[in-house]
Every structure is written in structure tokens, then in C-alpha cells.
Design a protein around this motif. Structure first.
Motif, short mmCIF file in Angstrom:
data_model
loop_
_atom_site.label_atom_id
_atom_site.label_comp_id
_atom_site.label_asym_id
_atom_site.label_seq_id
_atom_site.Cartn_x
_atom_site.Cartn_y
_atom_site.Cartn_z
N GLY A 137 9.45 13.66 -3.09
CA GLY A 137 9.06 13.68 -1.69
C GLY A 137 7.59 13.43 -1.42
O GLY A 137 7.17 13.41 -0.26
N SER A 138 6.78 13.20 -2.45
CA SER A 138 5.34 13.04 -2.23
C SER A 138 4.90 11.58 -2.09
O SER A 138 3.75 11.32 -1.72
CB SER A 138 4.54 13.70 -3.36
OG SER A 138 4.74 13.02 -4.57
N PHE A 139 5.78 10.63 -2.39
CA PHE A 139 5.44 9.21 -2.29
C PHE A 139 5.76 8.67 -0.91
O PHE A 139 6.83 8.94 -0.37
CB PHE A 139 6.21 8.40 -3.33
CG PHE A 139 5.93 6.93 -3.29
CD1 PHE A 139 4.91 6.39 -4.05
CD2 PHE A 139 6.70 6.08 -2.50
CE1 PHE A 139 4.64 5.03 -4.00
CE2 PHE A 139 6.43 4.72 -2.45
CZ PHE A 139 5.41 4.20 -3.21
N ARG B 75 0.85 -1.20 0.00
CA ARG B 75 0.00 0.00 0.00
C ARG B 75 0.88 1.24 0.00
O ARG B 75 1.94 1.27 0.63
CB ARG B 75 -0.91 0.03 1.23
CG ARG B 75 -1.87 -1.14 1.34
CD ARG B 75 -2.98 -1.11 0.33
NE ARG B 75 -3.72 0.14 0.44
CZ ARG B 75 -4.45 0.66 -0.54
NH1 ARG B 75 -4.54 0.06 -1.71
NH2 ARG B 75 -5.10 1.79 -0.37
N PHE B 76 0.44 2.28 -0.70
CA PHE B 76 1.20 3.53 -0.78
C PHE B 76 0.23 4.71 -0.80
O PHE B 76 -0.98 4.54 -0.96
CB PHE B 76 2.08 3.56 -2.03
CG PHE B 76 1.32 3.58 -3.32
CD1 PHE B 76 0.87 4.77 -3.88
CD2 PHE B 76 1.03 2.39 -3.99
CE1 PHE B 76 0.15 4.78 -5.07
CE2 PHE B 76 0.32 2.39 -5.18
CZ PHE B 76 -0.12 3.60 -5.72
N GLU B 77 0.81 5.90 -0.67
CA GLU B 77 0.03 7.12 -0.83
C GLU B 77 0.90 8.20 -1.45
O GLU B 77 2.13 8.16 -1.34
CB GLU B 77 -0.56 7.62 0.49
CG GLU B 77 0.44 8.17 1.47
CD GLU B 77 -0.19 8.69 2.76
OE1 GLU B 77 -1.38 8.41 3.02
OE2 GLU B 77 0.53 9.36 3.51
N LEU B 78 0.24 9.14 -2.12
CA LEU B 78 0.90 10.35 -2.62
C LEU B 78 0.30 11.51 -1.86
O LEU B 78 -0.93 11.66 -1.80
CB LEU B 78 0.65 10.54 -4.12
CG LEU B 78 1.24 9.52 -5.08
CD1 LEU B 78 0.97 9.96 -6.51
CD2 LEU B 78 2.72 9.35 -4.86
N THR B 79 1.15 12.33 -1.29
CA THR B 79 0.68 13.47 -0.50
C THR B 79 0.47 14.72 -1.35
O THR B 79 -0.12 15.68 -0.88
CB THR B 79 1.67 13.78 0.64
OG1 THR B 79 2.96 14.03 0.06
CG2 THR B 79 1.75 12.61 1.62
#
Length: 138
Positions: free
Chosen positions: A51-53, A16-20
Motif C-alpha cells: 500500500g505504500s507505492f 514517476r512514482f512515490e513511496l509513502t
């Protein structure tokens, strides 16, 4: 617009991942590597801002395949789901496969690349996007 963070993961859900931050653009890649990696005519990817991942779960279940002359391609070792690519060996995440997102990240496509390698069995659509025979320069 899709709300931040944008979330996603692999087919089995172990990674699982997110992008901010919203990705800067989406592109279609028609290179032979992407065709073989995905089993499709083109790989839609989003370009990730530095830096967003953030990887949320499953780091131990990821593996990077490093093709000759190409960026490392990360996938889930359980389900084989193609997830993202890195900027250089061991580098930062540079692109995420559009199909790995939980919801449409609503990022505009800016071009099609490696159209000289486009699959003959799926004609390129007349979508008005700029086309590049290889990687775009500039």
C-alpha cells in the motif's frame, strides 16, 4: 534520513512514482534474469511495504515483462528504464529498483541472493552481507 515521500522515475522522466512509507529492506539479486534485465552484475532492489507505492505519472507508458516462473518486471516503454516488480501477475508492487529513486532512500541491505549465478567478471565484495545461492527461505 531521506524525507517521505520517496520519489523516483525512469530515465526519460515520463514515469514517476512515490513511496509513502520507507521500504523495509534492500537486497542485491545476482540471478541471470536481473543481470540480463539491467546489464549489470547484480540488481539492487528495495522491498516495498504493501500500500505504500503510488504511480504519479506515465501509467500508459509502462509495460510488464513476465518471465517464465518469475514476477512481472515493469519498465518504461520510451526509455526502457527498469522500474519495479509486481507480486504476481497484475499484483501489487513488491520491489523497486534502487537506481530509479531520485535520492538515496537510505534503506539497509540485508543480503545477497542468487549468488550461485553471480557474474564471473565481477567478484562478490566482502561486505559481510549474508549470501544465498538462490532465493532465501523463511
Amino acid at each position: 534520513m531521506a524525507e517521505l515521500p520517496l520519489t523516483g522515475g525512469c530515465l526519460c522522466g515520463a514515469v514517476r512514482f512515490e513511496l509513502t512509507e520507507r521500504p523495509e529492506a534492500a537486497v542485491y539479486c545476482h540471478c541471470h534474469r536481473c543481470q540480463r534485465r539491467t546489464g549489470t552484475a547484480a540488481a539492487p532492489n528495495v522491498r516495498v511495504l504493501p500500500g505504500s507505492f503510488r504511480l504519479l505519472d506515465g501509467e500508459a507508458l509502462t509495460h510488464a515483462y513476465v518471465p517464465d516462473g518469475g514476477a512481472p518486471k515493469v519498465f518504461c516503454t520510451i526509455c526502457g528504464g527498469a522500474l519495479w516488480s509486481l507480486k504476481g501477475e497484475g499484483g501489487e508492487v513488491g520491489g523497486v529498483r534502487l537506481g530509479a529513486f531520485d535520492e538515496d532512500p537510505e534503506v539497509p541491505f540485508i543480503h545477497r541472493q542468487y549468488v550461485d549465478s553471480a557474474a564471473p567478471w565481477e567478484p562478490l565484495p566482502d561486505d559481510g552481507l549474508p549470501r544465498y545461492g538462490g532465493a532465501p527461505t523463511g
